[in-house]
Design an enzyme around this catalytic site. Structure first.
Site, mmCIF file in Angstrom:
data_model
loop_
_atom_site.group_PDB
_atom_site.id
_atom_site.type_symbol
_atom_site.label_atom_id
_atom_site.label_comp_id
_atom_site.label_asym_id
_atom_site.label_seq_id
_atom_site.Cartn_x
_atom_site.Cartn_y
_atom_site.Cartn_z
ATOM 1 N N THR A 1 4.448 2.806 5.316
ATOM 2 C CA THR A 1 3.051 2.387 5.422
ATOM 3 C C THR A 1 2.331 3.306 6.388
ATOM 4 O O THR A 1 2.933 3.757 7.373
ATOM 5 C CB THR A 1 2.910 0.929 5.926
ATOM 6 O OG1 THR A 1 1.544 0.706 6.310
ATOM 7 C CG2 THR A 1 3.787 0.620 7.130
ATOM 8 N N ASP B 1 2.788 -0.360 11.586
ATOM 9 C CA ASP B 1 2.776 -1.725 12.130
ATOM 10 C C ASP B 1 4.086 -2.480 11.885
ATOM 11 O O ASP B 1 4.103 -3.709 11.896
ATOM 12 C CB ASP B 1 1.602 -2.520 11.522
ATOM 13 C CG ASP B 1 1.692 -2.627 10.009
ATOM 14 O OD1 ASP B 1 2.532 -1.934 9.406
ATOM 15 O OD2 ASP B 1 0.922 -3.407 9.425
ATOM 16 N N ASP C 1 5.073 -4.456 6.165
ATOM 17 C CA ASP C 1 5.602 -5.764 6.582
ATOM 18 C C ASP C 1 5.591 -6.806 5.462
ATOM 19 O O ASP C 1 6.496 -7.626 5.368
ATOM 20 C CB ASP C 1 4.906 -6.274 7.851
ATOM 21 C CG ASP C 1 3.390 -6.247 7.751
ATOM 22 O OD1 ASP C 1 2.873 -5.790 6.710
ATOM 23 O OD2 ASP C 1 2.731 -6.702 8.705
ATOM 24 N N ASP D 1 0.133 2.312 8.331
ATOM 25 C CA ASP D 1 -0.374 1.486 9.442
ATOM 26 C C ASP D 1 0.469 1.571 10.723
ATOM 27 O O ASP D 1 0.002 1.185 11.791
ATOM 28 C CB ASP D 1 -0.452 0.012 9.011
ATOM 29 C CG ASP D 1 -1.462 -0.215 7.902
ATOM 30 O OD1 ASP D 1 -2.357 0.636 7.737
ATOM 31 O OD2 ASP D 1 -1.364 -1.230 7.202
ATOM 32 N N ARG E 1 -4.891 -2.124 9.412
ATOM 33 C CA ARG E 1 -4.827 -3.585 9.302
ATOM 34 C C ARG E 1 -4.924 -4.217 10.688
ATOM 35 O O ARG E 1 -5.945 -4.058 11.325
ATOM 36 C CB ARG E 1 -3.545 -4.010 8.583
ATOM 37 C CG ARG E 1 -3.719 -5.315 7.838
ATOM 38 C CD ARG E 1 -2.465 -5.651 7.086
ATOM 39 N NE ARG E 1 -2.344 -4.898 5.864
ATOM 40 C CZ ARG E 1 -2.550 -5.417 4.665
ATOM 41 N NH1 ARG E 1 -2.851 -6.673 4.533
ATOM 42 N NH2 ARG E 1 -2.415 -4.685 3.589
ATOM 43 N N GLY F 1 0.844 -1.203 0.000
ATOM 44 C CA GLY F 1 0.000 0.000 0.000
ATOM 45 C C GLY F 1 0.873 1.245 0.000
ATOM 46 O O GLY F 1 1.846 1.326 0.748
ATOM 47 N N ARG G 1 0.620 -4.931 -5.018
ATOM 48 C CA ARG G 1 0.668 -6.119 -4.161
ATOM 49 C C ARG G 1 0.956 -7.265 -5.120
ATOM 50 O O ARG G 1 0.315 -7.381 -6.167
ATOM 51 C CB ARG G 1 -0.659 -6.307 -3.447
ATOM 52 C CG ARG G 1 -1.016 -5.112 -2.566
ATOM 53 C CD ARG G 1 -1.829 -5.490 -1.377
ATOM 54 N NE ARG G 1 -2.283 -4.323 -0.635
ATOM 55 C CZ ARG G 1 -1.619 -3.773 0.376
ATOM 56 N NH1 ARG G 1 -0.461 -4.278 0.775
ATOM 57 N NH2 ARG G 1 -2.111 -2.722 1.008
HETATM 58 O O1 F6P Z 1 -1.237 -1.433 4.508
HETATM 59 C C1 F6P Z 1 -1.860 -0.246 4.236
HETATM 60 C C2 F6P Z 1 -3.315 -0.454 4.020
HETATM 61 O O2 F6P Z 1 -3.835 0.798 3.672
HETATM 62 C C3 F6P Z 1 -4.090 -1.056 5.189
HETATM 63 O O3 F6P Z 1 -4.379 -0.121 6.169
HETATM 64 C C4 F6P Z 1 -5.298 -1.626 4.480
HETATM 65 O O4 F6P Z 1 -5.830 -2.726 5.181
HETATM 66 C C5 F6P Z 1 -4.742 -2.068 3.166
HETATM 67 O O5 F6P Z 1 -3.569 -1.323 2.947
HETATM 68 C C6 F6P Z 1 -5.642 -1.899 1.979
HETATM 69 O O6 F6P Z 1 -5.009 -2.443 0.887
HETATM 70 P P1 F6P Z 1 -5.483 -2.288 -0.617
HETATM 71 O O7 F6P Z 1 -5.225 -0.867 -1.027
HETATM 72 O O8 F6P Z 1 -4.616 -3.250 -1.345
HETATM 73 O O9 F6P Z 1 -6.930 -2.598 -0.647
#
Ligand code: F6P
Length: 319
Positions: free
Chosen positions: A125, A129, A103, A127, A171, A11, A72
Site C-alpha cells: 500500500t 499504515d 490493512d 499509505d 488514509r 488499493g 475492494r
Molecule cells: O489505501 C490506499 C488508498 O490509495 C488510500 O490512500 C486512499 O484513501 C484509498 O486508497 C482510495 O481508495 P479507492 O481507490 O478505492 O478510492
C-alpha cells in the site's frame, strides 16, 4: 506445501507486480506450484484462479499497478463468502495463500487464518499504515511521485505569490504527507497525527507572511477536511490567493522505484520461505533493514505504528 496461491487486494501500489513475481519465481525454484487469483478476494470468491508459470511474471517487475488486478470486496466480511473462497482454494489443491495488500486485506487474511486456512500477508500500500513494518511496498515510489508534484506546485506558487494546499493520500496515516512535506520543503504539515486546528494554521500562515514569505505550501493528509473550503478560509483571512490541489490517484500509479522492486522481491521470496518452514498466519515486514514476520492477528489487533515525533520536530525546526 505443494501449491500456493497469491493475490493482490485493496488499493494497488507500485511494486505489487514485483512482489507477485518474487512469490512465483521463489516458489517455482523450490518445486512449489503457484496459482494467481484475479481481482483479490472478489476473484477468490468467484473462483477466478489460474496456474502461473515463470513466463506469467516476465516483464512485470518494472510495471506499476498489479497484473493480477485488485478490488475492494467488503462482502469478504461475511463468513459464508469466506467459506466459499476456502472451498475454491481446495478445488485447486492450494495449501496456502499469500495476500499482498494493506490493512483491509490483512483483515481478510486474518479471518481466513482464524478459519484454519494458512495465509501470509505482505504489506502492499502507498499509505505506509501497516503495523510491523517500517516500509510498505509502494510507499517510497508514491513519495517520489508526491515530491515531484510538490516541486511543480512550488514553481507556480512562487511565480504567483500564492499559498498552495496540497492534499496527499495516506488514509489515516500521515507518513506520506510528513515525508513529502519534509522532502518538498513545505511550510506547514497537517496530518491525522497532528490534527487540524484551522485557527492555529491561520496564525502560522500569517506569521509566515509577516516574516516576508511570498508564497507557501501546506501539505495535508486526505480525509481531514475539504481542502477547497480550507483554501477559501485562508484566502479570505489573509488576503493572499490560495489554491488547493488534490493529488488523488496519480499517487498510486507509475513505475516502482529500485527500493520498492527490491523490497517486494525480498518479501515475496520470504513469504515462500515462511510457508516452506511451516509458518501460517504471519505477516511480513522490514524492520531495521531486516525481514521479519509477526502473527497476523497480533499485528492487526495489538500492534501500533510508531509516530515519527522526531521527524515532526525536525519539520518544525526547518520551517
Ligand atoms: O489505501 C490506499 C488508498 O490509495 C488510500 O490512500 C486512499 O484513501 C484509498 O486508497 C482510495 O481508495 P479507492 O481507490 O478505492 O478510492
Amino acid at each position: 506445501i505443494k501449491k500456493i496461491g497469491v493475490l493482490t487486494s485493496g488499493g494497488d501500489a507500485p511494486g505489487m507486480n514485483a512482489a507477485v513475481r518474487g512469490v512465483v519465481r521463489a516458489a517455482l525454484s523450490e518445486g512449489v506450484e503457484v496459482y494467481g487469483v484475479y481481482d483479490g478476494y472478489q476473484g477468490l470468491h468467484q473462483n477466478r484462479i489460474e496456474k502461473l508459470n515463470r513466463q506469467s511474471v516476465s516483464d512485470v517487475i518494472n510495471k506499476g499497478g498489479t497484473f493480477l488486478g485488485s478490488a475492494r470486496f467488503p462482502e469478504f466480511r461475511d463468513e459464508k463468502v469466506r467459506q466459499q473462497a476456502i472451498e475454491n482454494l481446495k478445488i485447486h489443491g492450494i495449501d496456502a495463500l499469500v495476500v499482498i495488500g494493506g490493512d483491509g486485506s490483512y483483515m481478510g487474511a486474518k479471518k481466513l487464518t482464524e478459519m484454519g486456512y494458512p495465509c501470509i500477508g505482505l504489506p502492499g500500500t502507498i499509505d505506509n499504515d501497516v503495523a510491523g513494518t517500517d516500509y510498505t511496498i509502494g510507499y517510497l515510489t508514491a513519495l517520489n511521485t508526491v515530491i515531484d508534484a510538490i516541486d511543480r506546485l512550488r514553481d507556480t506558487s512562487s511565480s504567483h505569490q500564492r499559498i498552495s494546499i496540497v492534499e496527499v493520500m495516506g488514509r489515516h496515516c500521515g507518513d506520506l504527507t510528513l515525508m513529502s512535506a519534509i522532502a518538498g520543503g513545505c511550510e506547514y504539515i497537517i496530518t491525522p497525527e497532528t490534527g487540524l486546528n484551522k485557527e492555529n494554521l491561520l496564525a502560522k500562515v500569517k506569521e509566515g507572511i509577516y516574516k516576508g514569505k511570498k508564497h507557501a505550501i501546506i501539505a495535508i493528509t486526505e480525509l481531514m477536511t475539504d481542502v477547497n473550503e480550507l483554501a477559501k478560509y485562508i484566502e479570505d483571512e489573509t488576503g493572499r490567493e490560495t489554491r488547493a490541489t488534490v493529488l488523488g490517484h496519480i499517487q498510486r500509479g507509475g513505475q516502482p522505484t529500485a527500493f520498492d522492486r527490491i523490497l517486494a522481491s525480498r518479501m515475496g521470496a520470504y513469504a515462500v520461505d515462511l510457508l516452506l518452514e511451516g509458518h501460517g498466519g504471519r505477516c511480513v515486514g522490514i524492520q531495521n533493514e531486516k525481514l521479519v514476520h509477526h502473527d497476523i492477528i497480533d499485528a492487526i489487533e495489538n500492534m501500533k505504528r510508531p509516530v515519527r515525533t522526531d521527524l515532526y520536530k525536525l519539520a518544525d525546526k526547518l520551517f
